[in-house]
Design a protein around this motif. Structure first.
Motif, PDB file in Angstrom:
ATOM      1  N   SER A 114       0.864  -1.170   0.000  1.00 33.47           N
ATOM      2  CA  SER A 114       0.000   0.000   0.000  1.00 33.47           C
ATOM      3  C   SER A 114       0.902   1.222   0.000  1.00 33.47           C
ATOM      4  O   SER A 114       1.834   1.313   0.804  1.00 33.47           O
ATOM      5  N   ALA A 124      -4.041   5.843   1.816  1.00 31.18           N
ATOM      6  CA  ALA A 124      -3.465   4.540   1.490  1.00 31.18           C
ATOM      7  C   ALA A 124      -4.577   3.534   1.203  1.00 31.18           C
ATOM      8  O   ALA A 124      -5.550   3.442   1.957  1.00 31.18           O
ATOM      9  N   ALA A 127      -4.609  -0.671   3.290  1.00 30.00           N
ATOM     10  CA  ALA A 127      -3.494  -0.760   4.241  1.00 30.00           C
ATOM     11  C   ALA A 127      -3.726  -1.837   5.287  1.00 30.00           C
ATOM     12  O   ALA A 127      -2.769  -2.307   5.913  1.00 30.00           O
ATOM     13  N   ARG A 133       3.890  -1.230   3.764  1.00 29.66           N
ATOM     14  CA  ARG A 133       3.223   0.074   3.707  1.00 29.66           C
ATOM     15  C   ARG A 133       4.288   1.153   3.553  1.00 29.66           C
ATOM     16  O   ARG A 133       5.146   1.314   4.428  1.00 29.66           O
TER      17      ARG A 133
END
Length: 316
Positions: A114, A124, A127, A133
């Motif tokens: 993400s 995002a 997520a 991330r």
């Protein structure tokens, strides 16, 4: 000179289409929107077997090392079948941001990513299910912490605020990563628009009113012809932008493709709903999954106004 997809690229598209036609993507989308990722992850693993997450990953990280044309081929099919998940972030953007062994897990389909890249990508996507991330700020990269969950017009696009975390280094090419994200999104839009046209044409051929199929009425033919024309005009811009990857005109060409694909898909959505009538509003009909998907993707990885401004800047 005639520009066309190679036989290998056509075969790749056909393989993706055959696989995605054999699975229930509509059920996976509805499950994903409800927070149940199992069906969508099963499709993810199936697509990993044919190399979709590995397309842009360099060969040294067990990827395919393909170019942007293959990326567009894949994402047009993903958009046509409305496959859920952070595909743009994982398969298009991340490989242009990082040069790390982590990409091997991405290529294998084991890790979903993400990416937040404010200001154009402030939130995002998915997520909660992503194992990697990344937040992009200028050329710096950091891990982000998922914050507040946000609602989207497309229930399967689960958005979160991205709170900055620990830095993880410098991006290899953040500008190209953003452009690949916009390009992949444009390909999804074109695929979704094509599905809307195909489905609406099929409906117009079987729906009868006043004793004849509604597709025989000239007004309906004109509506569908307008959609077909807009989609066909957007397609060469999309593939032209893919060919222009890593050239000086990339930014202009990607933005032009995003604007054209988004406008064409939006027209396809409006026309599809108009021709289907009230049935298009129902949750049970799969038309609604594409309507909300298109509406959300129009503003993803840069709004129409942003991309039009980039084209204008390039021209003047």
């Amino acid at each position: 000179m005639r520009f066309a997809l190679s036989q290998e690229q056509q075969d790749f598209s056909a393989t993706l289409d055959a696989y995605l036609s054999s699975v229930d993507t509509a059920a996976a989308v509805r499950s994903w929107a409800a927070g149940e990722h199992g069906p969508g992850l099963k499709i993810w693993r199936g697509l990993a077997e044919v190399g979709v997450p590995a397309l842009m990953v360099p060969e040294r990280f067990d990827g395919i090392g393909a170019d942007a044309v293959e990326l567009v081929v894949a994402f047009e099919r993903l958009g046509y079948h409305a496959v859920p998940g952070p595909w743009v972030d994982t398969a298009a953007v991340l490989p242009a941001l990082l040069e790390d062994e982590l990409l091997a897990d991405v290529a294998a389909g084991d890790t979903l990513a993400s990416v937040a890249a404010p200001p154009e990508v402030p939130y995002a996507l998915d997520a909660d299910v992503a194992g990697l991330r990344v937040r992009v700020q200028d050329s710096g990269l950091s891990v982000f912490i998922p914050g507040r969950a946000l609602s989207s017009v497309d229930g399967a696009r689960r958005l979160f605020t991205a709170e900055p975390g620990d830095p993880i280094g410098t991006s290899t090419d953040p500008a190209r990563a953003f452009d690949l994200g916009a390009l992949a999104t444009a390909a999804q839009l074109l695929g979704a628009g094509q599905w809307l046209l195909d489905t609406t044409v099929a409906y117009a051929r079987q729906r009868r009113q006043y004793g004849r199929e509604i597709g025989q009425y000239q007004a309906v033919k004109h509506l569908l012809a307008d959609v077909a024309t807009r989609l066909e005009l957007a397609r060469p811009l999309l593939y032209g932008a893919a060919v222009a990857d890593e050239t000086p005109t990339r930014t202009r060409d990607v933005s032009a493709a995003k604007v054209a694909a988004a406008d064409a898909a939006h027209l396809a959505a409006r026309t599809g709903l108009q021709v289907h009538g009230a049935i298009g509003y129902t949750d049970e009909h799969t038309l609604g999954l594409r309507l909300t998907k298109v509406r959300a993707l129009v503003g993803a990885w840069g709004t129409q106004a942003y991309h039009r401004s980039r084209v204008l800047e390039a021209l003047v």
